[in-house]
Write a protein that holds these residues in place. Structure first.
Motif, PDB file in Angstrom:
ATOM      1  N   VAL A   1       3.259  -0.078  18.880  1.00 15.97           N
ATOM      2  CA  VAL A   1       4.351   0.605  19.587  1.00 15.97           C
ATOM      3  C   VAL A   1       3.750   1.759  20.384  1.00 15.97           C
ATOM      4  O   VAL A   1       2.950   2.541  19.858  1.00 15.97           O
ATOM      5  CB  VAL A   1       5.398   1.146  18.588  1.00 15.97           C
ATOM      6  N   SER A   2       4.109   1.869  21.657  1.00 19.18           N
ATOM      7  CA  SER A   2       3.628   2.978  22.473  1.00 19.18           C
ATOM      8  C   SER A   2       4.229   4.288  21.980  1.00 19.18           C
ATOM      9  O   SER A   2       5.411   4.373  21.655  1.00 19.18           O
ATOM     10  CB  SER A   2       4.007   2.757  23.943  1.00 19.18           C
ATOM     11  N   TYR A   3       3.386   5.292  21.899  1.00 16.58           N
ATOM     12  CA  TYR A   3       3.829   6.612  21.452  1.00 16.58           C
ATOM     13  C   TYR A   3       3.529   7.610  22.574  1.00 16.58           C
ATOM     14  O   TYR A   3       2.562   8.344  22.529  1.00 16.58           O
ATOM     15  CB  TYR A   3       3.100   6.984  20.166  1.00 16.58           C
ATOM     16  N   ALA A   4       4.338   7.573  23.601  1.00 21.03           N
ATOM     17  CA  ALA A   4       4.061   8.319  24.825  1.00 21.03           C
ATOM     18  C   ALA A   4       4.570   9.753  24.759  1.00 21.03           C
ATOM     19  O   ALA A   4       5.615  10.040  24.184  1.00 21.03           O
ATOM     20  CB  ALA A   4       4.699   7.610  26.015  1.00 21.03           C
ATOM     21  N   PHE A   5       3.792  10.670  25.370  1.00 21.42           N
ATOM     22  CA  PHE A   5       4.293  11.991  25.692  1.00 21.42           C
ATOM     23  C   PHE A   5       5.085  11.873  26.987  1.00 21.42           C
ATOM     24  O   PHE A   5       4.622  11.235  27.948  1.00 21.42           O
ATOM     25  CB  PHE A   5       3.147  12.982  25.917  1.00 21.42           C
TER      26      PHE A   5
ATOM     27  N   ASN B   1       8.515   3.148  11.997  1.00 20.48           N
ATOM     28  CA  ASN B   1       9.536   2.205  11.533  1.00 20.48           C
ATOM     29  C   ASN B   1       9.628   0.992  12.458  1.00 20.48           C
ATOM     30  O   ASN B   1       9.867  -0.138  12.003  1.00 20.48           O
ATOM     31  CB  ASN B   1      10.896   2.899  11.451  1.00 20.48           C
ATOM     32  N   GLN B   2       9.441   1.213  13.756  1.00 20.31           N
ATOM     33  CA  GLN B   2       9.455   0.092  14.708  1.00 20.31           C
ATOM     34  C   GLN B   2       8.278  -0.845  14.451  1.00 20.31           C
ATOM     35  O   GLN B   2       8.417  -2.065  14.555  1.00 20.31           O
ATOM     36  CB  GLN B   2       9.415   0.637  16.138  1.00 20.31           C
ATOM     37  N   ILE B   3       7.127  -0.285  14.102  1.00 21.49           N
ATOM     38  CA  ILE B   3       5.955  -1.103  13.766  1.00 21.49           C
ATOM     39  C   ILE B   3       6.235  -1.930  12.517  1.00 21.49           C
ATOM     40  O   ILE B   3       5.979  -3.138  12.479  1.00 21.49           O
ATOM     41  CB  ILE B   3       4.717  -0.210  13.558  1.00 21.49           C
TER      42      ILE B   3
ATOM     43  N   GLU C   1       0.833  -1.203   0.000  1.00 21.70           N
ATOM     44  CA  GLU C   1       0.000   0.000   0.000  1.00 21.70           C
ATOM     45  C   GLU C   1       0.865   1.251   0.000  1.00 21.70           C
ATOM     46  O   GLU C   1       1.814   1.369   0.785  1.00 21.70           O
ATOM     47  CB  GLU C   1      -0.896   0.006   1.240  1.00 21.70           C
ATOM     48  N   PRO C   2       0.602   2.215  -0.915  1.00 20.92           N
ATOM     49  CA  PRO C   2       1.372   3.471  -0.887  1.00 20.92           C
ATOM     50  C   PRO C   2       1.088   4.236   0.402  1.00 20.92           C
ATOM     51  O   PRO C   2      -0.065   4.377   0.819  1.00 20.92           O
ATOM     52  CB  PRO C   2       0.855   4.233  -2.114  1.00 20.92           C
ATOM     53  N   LEU C   3       2.152   4.712   1.030  1.00 26.93           N
ATOM     54  CA  LEU C   3       2.027   5.365   2.331  1.00 26.93           C
ATOM     55  C   LEU C   3       2.578   6.788   2.301  1.00 26.93           C
ATOM     56  O   LEU C   3       3.535   7.089   1.575  1.00 26.93           O
ATOM     57  CB  LEU C   3       2.782   4.569   3.400  1.00 26.93           C
ATOM     58  N   VAL C   4       2.001   7.642   3.105  1.00 24.85           N
ATOM     59  CA  VAL C   4       2.573   8.958   3.379  1.00 24.85           C
ATOM     60  C   VAL C   4       2.946   8.958   4.858  1.00 24.85           C
ATOM     61  O   VAL C   4       2.129   8.611   5.718  1.00 24.85           O
ATOM     62  CB  VAL C   4       1.594  10.103   3.030  1.00 24.85           C
ATOM     63  N   LEU C   5       4.208   9.308   5.152  1.00 29.97           N
ATOM     64  CA  LEU C   5       4.739   9.249   6.514  1.00 29.97           C
ATOM     65  C   LEU C   5       5.544  10.507   6.805  1.00 29.97           C
ATOM     66  O   LEU C   5       5.931  11.240   5.883  1.00 29.97           O
ATOM     67  CB  LEU C   5       5.640   8.016   6.693  1.00 29.97           C
ATOM     68  N   THR C   6       5.796  10.752   8.077  1.00 25.94           N
ATOM     69  CA  THR C   6       6.679  11.857   8.430  1.00 25.94           C
ATOM     70  C   THR C   6       8.116  11.494   8.056  1.00 25.94           C
ATOM     71  O   THR C   6       8.441  10.343   7.784  1.00 25.94           O
ATOM     72  CB  THR C   6       6.594  12.180   9.934  1.00 25.94           C
ATOM     73  N   GLN C   7       8.983  12.498   8.056  1.00 23.87           N
ATOM     74  CA  GLN C   7      10.354  12.316   7.587  1.00 23.87           C
ATOM     75  C   GLN C   7      11.163  11.434   8.533  1.00 23.87           C
ATOM     76  O   GLN C   7      10.892  11.372   9.731  1.00 23.87           O
ATOM     77  CB  GLN C   7      11.032  13.677   7.430  1.00 23.87           C
ATOM     78  N   GLN C   8      12.158  10.779   7.954  1.00 29.88           N
ATOM     79  CA  GLN C   8      13.066   9.943   8.749  1.00 29.88           C
ATOM     80  C   GLN C   8      13.717  10.789   9.842  1.00 29.88           C
ATOM     81  O   GLN C   8      14.103  11.931   9.628  1.00 29.88           O
ATOM     82  CB  GLN C   8      14.167   9.352   7.851  1.00 29.88           C
ATOM     83  N   GLY C   9      13.844  10.194  11.027  1.00 23.08           N
ATOM     84  CA  GLY C   9      14.453  10.893  12.149  1.00 23.08           C
ATOM     85  C   GLY C   9      13.452  11.529  13.089  1.00 23.08           C
ATOM     86  O   GLY C   9      13.765  11.752  14.261  1.00 23.08           O
ATOM     87  N   GLN C  10      12.237  11.827  12.584  1.00 18.12           N
ATOM     88  CA  GLN C  10      11.215  12.377  13.464  1.00 18.12           C
ATOM     89  C   GLN C  10      10.685  11.278  14.381  1.00 18.12           C
ATOM     90  O   GLN C  10      10.656  10.106  14.022  1.00 18.12           O
ATOM     91  CB  GLN C  10      10.081  12.996  12.645  1.00 18.12           C
ATOM     92  N   ARG C  11      10.244  11.673  15.588  1.00 15.54           N
ATOM     93  CA  ARG C  11       9.832  10.679  16.575  1.00 15.54           C
ATOM     94  C   ARG C  11       8.670   9.833  16.071  1.00 15.54           C
ATOM     95  O   ARG C  11       8.619   8.627  16.321  1.00 15.54           O
ATOM     96  CB  ARG C  11       9.453  11.360  17.901  1.00 15.54           C
ATOM     97  N   SER C  12       7.729  10.460  15.367  1.00 10.04           N
ATOM     98  CA  SER C  12       6.596   9.700  14.847  1.00 10.04           C
ATOM     99  C   SER C  12       7.054   8.692  13.795  1.00 10.04           C
ATOM    100  O   SER C  12       6.545   7.564  13.731  1.00 10.04           O
ATOM    101  CB  SER C  12       5.548  10.647  14.246  1.00 10.04           C
ATOM    102  N   ARG C  13       8.050   9.060  12.997  1.00 14.74           N
ATOM    103  CA  ARG C  13       8.547   8.136  11.976  1.00 14.74           C
ATOM    104  C   ARG C  13       9.334   6.992  12.616  1.00 14.74           C
ATOM    105  O   ARG C  13       9.259   5.837  12.166  1.00 14.74           O
ATOM    106  CB  ARG C  13       9.428   8.887  10.968  1.00 14.74           C
ATOM    107  N   ILE C  14      10.082   7.293  13.665  1.00 12.06           N
ATOM    108  CA  ILE C  14      10.820   6.240  14.370  1.00 12.06           C
ATOM    109  C   ILE C  14       9.843   5.191  14.891  1.00 12.06           C
ATOM    110  O   ILE C  14      10.073   3.985  14.767  1.00 12.06           O
ATOM    111  CB  ILE C  14      11.651   6.845  15.522  1.00 12.06           C
ATOM    112  N   ALA C  15       8.716   5.662  15.470  1.00 11.63           N
ATOM    113  CA  ALA C  15       7.707   4.732  15.979  1.00 11.63           C
ATOM    114  C   ALA C  15       7.106   3.903  14.848  1.00 11.63           C
ATOM    115  O   ALA C  15       6.919   2.681  14.981  1.00 11.63           O
ATOM    116  CB  ALA C  15       6.619   5.499  16.719  1.00 11.63           C
TER     117      ALA C  15
END
Length: 309
Positions: free
Chosen positions: A277-281, A219-221, A203-217
């Motif tokens: 993956v937990s995405y905690a503040f 990538n872990q998924i 599936e084509p995806l739109v994601l935040t840029q590499q290195g951003q915390r949301s993208r790291i999460a």
């Protein structure tokens, strides 16, 4: 180092931070020759080379890194001393300032839960708000330029202490035109539907840029699921993911608690817990740093609202 001054240390720290004499001079509002003269003076006195000059700027040598650690500790101790003096001058009264760092996501989602109430309860405490990227906030806390930061995991610096403020999880928002119906399933006790993560393989995806915390999460998924994501577009802000998803540009993953009402009405799907993956503040401070009375008041307020949103 008989002639070493606080100003010298501030100059060296700025050069290392900016990796450029020109940028450091602009930040400090001094002429560049003054920085060059300071570096030459210290290198001569110490008998070492502090920085290597390259076509892209400057970087510290091994000896320079050692000196920088001494500089950072000294400047941090000076900051602690100044904070403690302010607290002593306040005596039993309340006042002072807190520099609070946060990113755009925290501004929209976290600040409304405590900011107004805190200002009403502590009108004599000045809150200085610093909006920046997560990496910049971490570095600001390390440098003593930010007292408290609200960030997302993971925290890169081992020099920071933190506690969870709120937990979130990523969910899948597929394109309405995507063939995802066959991947939908339900689990007992959960009202919301799940989407088999295998749907994302092609599936084509739109994601935040590499290195951003949301993208790291994210990538872990993907790593947990053994998926190599088919990234159609990378963006800087989670809000852009929302907009592109609404026009069916691509499927995406978003933090559930930060979904807009438009996305909620459109519908979204949970990710199986074994891939989630937990995405905690989290609330961050510098380890072993002196916390002013004002900073402790804000930390107490943040602990009071822990896991309430």
């Amino acid at each position: 180092m008989d002639d070493l001054t606080i100003r010298d240390m501030e100059y060296i720290a700025a050069i290392a931070k900016e990796k450029s004499m020109t940028k450091a001079a602009a930040q400090l509002f001094v002429a560049q020759p003054a920085l060059s003269q300071c570096v030459r003076k210290l290198e001569k006195e110490l008998g070492i080379t502090l920085f290597l000059r390259t076509v892209t700027g400057v970087c510290p040598t091994a000896e320079g890194e050692c000196f920088l650690r001494f500089v950072e500790k000294t400047l941090a101790e000076r900051t602690n001393f100044e904070k403690e003096l302010v607290d002593l001058s306040l005596s039993q009264s309340e006042g002072g300032a807190v520099r609070l760092g946060f990113s755009g996501a925290q501004a929209a989602f976290v600040l409304p839960h405590f900011l107004t109430n805190f200002r009403v309860q502590h009108p004599s405490i000045e809150l200085q708000l610093v909006e920046a990227s997560s990496d910049t906030i971490e570095k600001g806390i390390e440098a003593g330029e930010i007292d408290i930061g609200i960030l997302h995991l993971p925290i890169a610096s081992p020099r920071l202490d933190y506690f969870e403020l709120s937990r979130d999880r990523f969910v899948i928002i597929p394109r309405s035109c995507g063939a995802y119906e066959q991947y939908i399933y339900y689990k007992e006790g959960e009202k919301l539907p799940y989407l088999n993560i295998g749907f994302l393989k092609n599936e084509p995806l739109v994601l935040t840029q590499q290195g951003q915390r949301s993208r790291i999460a994210c990538n872990q998924i993907f790593e947990k699921a053994g998926i190599l994501p088919q990234v159609r577009q990378e963006v800087q802000h989670i809000g852009t993911l929302d907009a592109l998803t609404l026009v069916d540009y691509a499927s995406t993953l978003l933090p559930e608690k930060q979904l807009t009402e438009d996305i909620k009405r459109r519908g979204y799907f949970l990710i199986d817990e074994k891939y989630s993956v937990s995405y905690a503040f989290v609330v961050c401070t510098l380890k072993d740093a002196y916390l002013s009375k004002a900073s402790r008041q804000l930390l107490n307020r943040l602990q009071e609202i822990q896991y309430t949103f």
